[in-house]
Enzyme design. Structure first.
Site, PDB file in Angstrom:
ATOM      1  N   ASP A   1      52.093  42.514  -0.841  1.00  0.00           N
ATOM      2  CA  ASP A   1      53.308  42.835  -1.587  1.00  0.00           C
ATOM      3  C   ASP A   1      54.474  43.094  -0.635  1.00  0.00           C
ATOM      4  O   ASP A   1      54.287  43.226   0.571  1.00  0.00           O
ATOM      5  CB  ASP A   1      53.077  44.041  -2.517  1.00  0.00           C
TER       6      ASP A   1
ATOM      7  N   ASN B   1      47.582  55.887  -9.524  1.00  0.00           N
ATOM      8  CA  ASN B   1      47.456  55.454 -10.917  1.00  0.00           C
ATOM      9  C   ASN B   1      46.549  54.227 -11.043  1.00  0.00           C
ATOM     10  O   ASN B   1      46.484  53.606 -12.106  1.00  0.00           O
ATOM     11  CB  ASN B   1      48.841  55.152 -11.503  1.00  0.00           C
TER      12      ASN B   1
ATOM     13  N   GLU C   1      51.043  47.463 -11.249  1.00  0.00           N
ATOM     14  CA  GLU C   1      51.023  48.759 -11.909  1.00  0.00           C
ATOM     15  C   GLU C   1      50.129  48.698 -13.152  1.00  0.00           C
ATOM     16  O   GLU C   1      49.772  47.604 -13.616  1.00  0.00           O
ATOM     17  CB  GLU C   1      52.451  49.155 -12.297  1.00  0.00           C
TER      18      GLU C   1
HETATM   19  C1  GLP Z   1      51.513  51.251  -1.894  1.00  0.00           C
HETATM   20  C2  GLP Z   1      51.049  49.814  -1.654  1.00  0.00           C
HETATM   21  C3  GLP Z   1      49.628  49.623  -2.104  1.00  0.00           C
HETATM   22  C4  GLP Z   1      48.765  50.728  -1.514  1.00  0.00           C
HETATM   23  C5  GLP Z   1      49.227  52.055  -2.020  1.00  0.00           C
HETATM   24  C6  GLP Z   1      48.357  53.232  -1.554  1.00  0.00           C
HETATM   25  O1  GLP Z   1      51.895  51.483  -3.205  1.00  0.00           O
HETATM   26  N1  GLP Z   1      51.873  48.845  -2.299  1.00  0.00           N
HETATM   27  O2  GLP Z   1      49.166  48.345  -1.715  1.00  0.00           O
HETATM   28  O3  GLP Z   1      47.435  50.516  -1.853  1.00  0.00           O
HETATM   29  O4  GLP Z   1      50.549  52.227  -1.550  1.00  0.00           O
HETATM   30  O5  GLP Z   1      48.863  53.778  -0.391  1.00  0.00           O
HETATM   31  P1  GLP Z   1      48.145  54.837   0.501  1.00  0.00           P
HETATM   32  O6  GLP Z   1      47.116  54.088   1.290  1.00  0.00           O
HETATM   33  O7  GLP Z   1      49.243  55.344   1.385  1.00  0.00           O
HETATM   34  O8  GLP Z   1      47.577  55.860  -0.373  1.00  0.00           O
END
Ligand code: GLP
Length: 251
Positions: A76, A145, A152
């Site tokens: 992303d 979530n 989402e």
């Molecule tokens: C962001 C990314 C996701 C990732 C998520 C969790 O929203 N777009 O791909 O999985 O964060 O992040 P973290 O690993 O910091 O908890």
């Protein structure tokens, strides 16, 4: 590391993040060794993969593996950031992996993030993945979530790469990378759930207590199709690596 019994998606409880990072680095090394180093990897951002990227960089510097021939596709990217913005996912990958290894930047790909011509650019992105014969090994984190990539809740399981409006809770969770909440983008482009499911292996890292509620719901609850992580229930080779804090609510 032990495989937890009775979970809806195979899940390893690790003693430490280091243990997960070493296991996944080992798996990647074997994959690279079996394909002359030319595998196609799907990469993720966030806090969860930072240690894994550091371990990959360490092993590459030690001459134990090379990323020269790999092709990478990131999950992303935010929309509306200036090129080179320090919170962009390209900047993140450069800092944590690309600049630290022998990876060939020309073989690294990010979803399109410009508003203009977006639909065609997303279709082109999907063709690029197909031209690479699909993703061999896809790394994922999980949002509080249950989002994967930036899909989402409510994202259809057959969705493809597209623009998505970020949930407020996602913007809040990611605000730490920006100067203020107002600077956090409202939109991003993400590989779709359907795009992600086509990868041959899916590996999910989830650490810390902020993930314990969603993991309880997904790993031991009803098959709620509004939670993107639940899409992995039907995948033939998906596995989660979670630490004790993330596993706290799993009985
Ligand atoms: C962001 C990314 C996701 C990732 C998520 C969790 O929203 N777009 O791909 O999985 O964060 O992040 P973290 O690993 O910091 O908890």
């Amino acid at each position: 590391m032990r495989l937890l019994p009775h979970t809806t998606i195979p899940t390893y409880l690790v003693d430490s993040q280091t243990e997960a990072n070493e296991a996944l680095t080992q798996e990647l090394s074997s994959l690279l060794a079996s394909s002359d180093g030319s595998a196609t990897l799907g990469l993720a951002t966030g806090s969860s993969p930072i240690g894994l990227y550091a371990e990959l960089a360490r092993r590459q510097r030690a001459g134990e593996l090379s990323l020269k021939e790999v092709q990478t596709f990131n999950l992303d990217e935010y929309m509306g950031l200036t090129p080179g913005h320090s919170a962009s996912y390209r900047a993140f990958m450069s800092e944590h992996l690309f600049a630290e290894t022998d990876i060939d930047l020309e073989k690294t790909h990010f979803p399109p993030s410009d508003e203009s011509g977006l639909e065609a650019a997303c279709a082109n992105w999907e063709s690029l993945i197909r031209a690479a014969e699909g993703i061999d090994w896809q790394l994922l984190g999980v949002g509080r979530n249950g989002h994967i990539g930036f899909n989402e809740p409510g994202s259809p399981f057959d969705s493809r790469t597209r623009r998505i409006e970020l949930a407020e809770s996602t913007r809040e969770a990611n605000a730490r990378f920006f100067e203020s909440m107002d600077d956090v983008p409202r939109y991003a482009v993400t590989m779709g759930v359907g795009t992600i499911l086509e990868a041959r292996r899916l590996r999910v890292l989830a650490f810390g207590d902020t993930k314990s509620h969603i993991l309880e719901r997904v790993l031991q609850g009803e098959d709620d199709k509004s939670i993107p992580l639940n899409a992995l229930r039907g995948h033939p080779d998906a596995a989660l690596y979670i630490d004790a804090a993330a596993a706290a609510r799993i009985g």
